[in-house]
Design an enzyme around this catalytic site. Sequence first.
Site, PDB file in Angstrom:
ATOM      1  N   GLU A  83       0.822  -1.205   0.000  1.00  0.00           N
ATOM      2  CA  GLU A  83       0.000   0.000   0.000  1.00  0.00           C
ATOM      3  C   GLU A  83       0.863   1.265   0.000  1.00  0.00           C
ATOM      4  O   GLU A  83       0.529   2.259  -0.652  1.00  0.00           O
ATOM      5  CB  GLU A  83      -0.924   0.012   1.223  1.00  0.00           C
ATOM      6  N   TRP A 104      20.037 -38.130 -16.214  1.00  0.00           N
ATOM      7  CA  TRP A 104      18.954 -37.271 -15.728  1.00  0.00           C
ATOM      8  C   TRP A 104      17.645 -37.830 -16.265  1.00  0.00           C
ATOM      9  O   TRP A 104      17.516 -38.088 -17.450  1.00  0.00           O
ATOM     10  CB  TRP A 104      19.141 -35.846 -16.198  1.00  0.00           C
ATOM     11  N   ASP A 163      23.388 -38.212  -3.914  1.00  0.00           N
ATOM     12  CA  ASP A 163      23.554 -37.150  -4.908  1.00  0.00           C
ATOM     13  C   ASP A 163      24.497 -36.031  -4.494  1.00  0.00           C
ATOM     14  O   ASP A 163      24.902 -35.234  -5.348  1.00  0.00           O
ATOM     15  CB  ASP A 163      22.187 -36.521  -5.236  1.00  0.00           C
ATOM     16  N   ARG A 173      20.256 -21.437  -8.591  1.00  0.00           N
ATOM     17  CA  ARG A 173      21.156 -21.012  -9.657  1.00  0.00           C
ATOM     18  C   ARG A 173      20.334 -20.497 -10.835  1.00  0.00           C
ATOM     19  O   ARG A 173      19.236 -20.972 -11.099  1.00  0.00           O
ATOM     20  CB  ARG A 173      22.046 -22.172 -10.125  1.00  0.00           C
ATOM     21  N   GLY A 200      13.883 -37.820  -1.148  1.00  0.00           N
ATOM     22  CA  GLY A 200      13.508 -39.027  -1.870  1.00  0.00           C
ATOM     23  C   GLY A 200      12.236 -39.652  -1.341  1.00  0.00           C
ATOM     24  O   GLY A 200      11.506 -39.054  -0.533  1.00  0.00           O
ATOM     25  N   PRO A 201      11.938 -40.872  -1.775  1.00  0.00           N
ATOM     26  CA  PRO A 201      10.657 -41.504  -1.453  1.00  0.00           C
ATOM     27  C   PRO A 201      10.434 -41.759   0.030  1.00  0.00           C
ATOM     28  O   PRO A 201       9.308 -41.675   0.509  1.00  0.00           O
ATOM     29  CB  PRO A 201      10.698 -42.811  -2.253  1.00  0.00           C
ATOM     30  N   THR A 202      11.503 -42.051   0.782  1.00  0.00           N
ATOM     31  CA  THR A 202      11.339 -42.348   2.208  1.00  0.00           C
ATOM     32  C   THR A 202      10.920 -41.100   2.974  1.00  0.00           C
ATOM     33  O   THR A 202       9.978 -41.124   3.776  1.00  0.00           O
ATOM     34  CB  THR A 202      12.640 -42.913   2.795  1.00  0.00           C
ATOM     35  N   LEU A 203      11.622 -39.996   2.745  1.00  0.00           N
ATOM     36  CA  LEU A 203      11.284 -38.761   3.448  1.00  0.00           C
ATOM     37  C   LEU A 203       9.923 -38.239   3.009  1.00  0.00           C
ATOM     38  O   LEU A 203       9.129 -37.760   3.828  1.00  0.00           O
ATOM     39  CB  LEU A 203      12.358 -37.706   3.208  1.00  0.00           C
TER      40      LEU A 203
END
Length: 362
Positions: free
Chosen positions: A56, A173, A203, A210, A294-297
């Site tokens: 505002e 990738w 990884d 970036r 990843g899949p577990t978290l």
Amino acid sequence: MATAAAADAMRRAIRLAARGLGSTSPNPVVGCVITDAAGQIAGEGFHQRAGGPHAEVHALRAAGDSARGGTAYVTLEPCNHTGRTGPCAQALVDAGIARVVYAVADPNPQATGGADTLRAAGVEVESGLLEDEADAGNIAWLTSVRLGRPYVLWKYAATLDGRIAAADGTSRWISSPESRADVHRLRAEADAVLVGSGTARADDPHLAVRGIDGAVQPLRVVVDTNATAVKPGARVLDRAADTLVAVADDILIEETSHLPEVVRLPRAAGGVDIAELLGVLHRRGVRSVLLEGGPTLAGAFIAAGAVDTVVGYLAPVLLGAGPAALADAGITTIAEALRLDVTETARIGPDLRITATVSKGA
């Protein structure tokens, strides 16, 4: 009934608000458009950074004397408190604004009451114009206020058959360069980027933004329950952004001496307590989290009821084997499935990006 001109002005304010994503936390994103007494746009602005002038104020400065007798279209109810800046409701009154139209009522008990202040000063006030659109544009901050925890967006990249890696573990990738660039946009809009020990170990991710000029680097968070994944020299330990490592509360101090900042949390099934982790982040001002783990978290977050939006990048690739995008999330039957509402589909290079939110009744 709102006029087309009023809807256009509010839609412009919503677009302006989006320009503040990633730089206003722990404050909301807000946009404002001011029209003069004749209905012509006289000024506009958005909240650019925490501690700086609110939307505002920017719009009033741009409008100058033309604001007197005019209308202010604001995406969020003007604030009514003095923090690092003054109350916007009083600024609108002092500028001689005759009418204020806002989209979403302010749920923050420390700032609400702006509409009452305006009405008490004789200003005409209307609410709810394009409320759903404005709510969606400010969903991270609104979720954090309403639920007392950060908004969580889980992002993953997978093949069309739902695999995030091949059977031998290779994953670079799956998604395209265009999709990976788009993820940096998500990072730039988040207060924190979060991964688990599996991703950190496999990884060695950097997790910083970036390719986006002027981006505010999010806090990098690694859930490393047993303090074994983030080794000295890990990329997240450089100076590109701050890093917080969450470990179990029974880990010895000497095992974490190489880490810049550590939070110790109670153990839970398969890791640390997710609610406690989000509480720590919320208390330090984190209002939005990009979950890149990843899949577990991801399964742990969904089991904890702590995922608000899912963004999946689906590549036109088939693997047939390999880990799935989501591991155990505590769902054992189709009746317990977490239902989502798809809000957007878009082509990103050769990939398909699907955005979905957790259904209201879930």
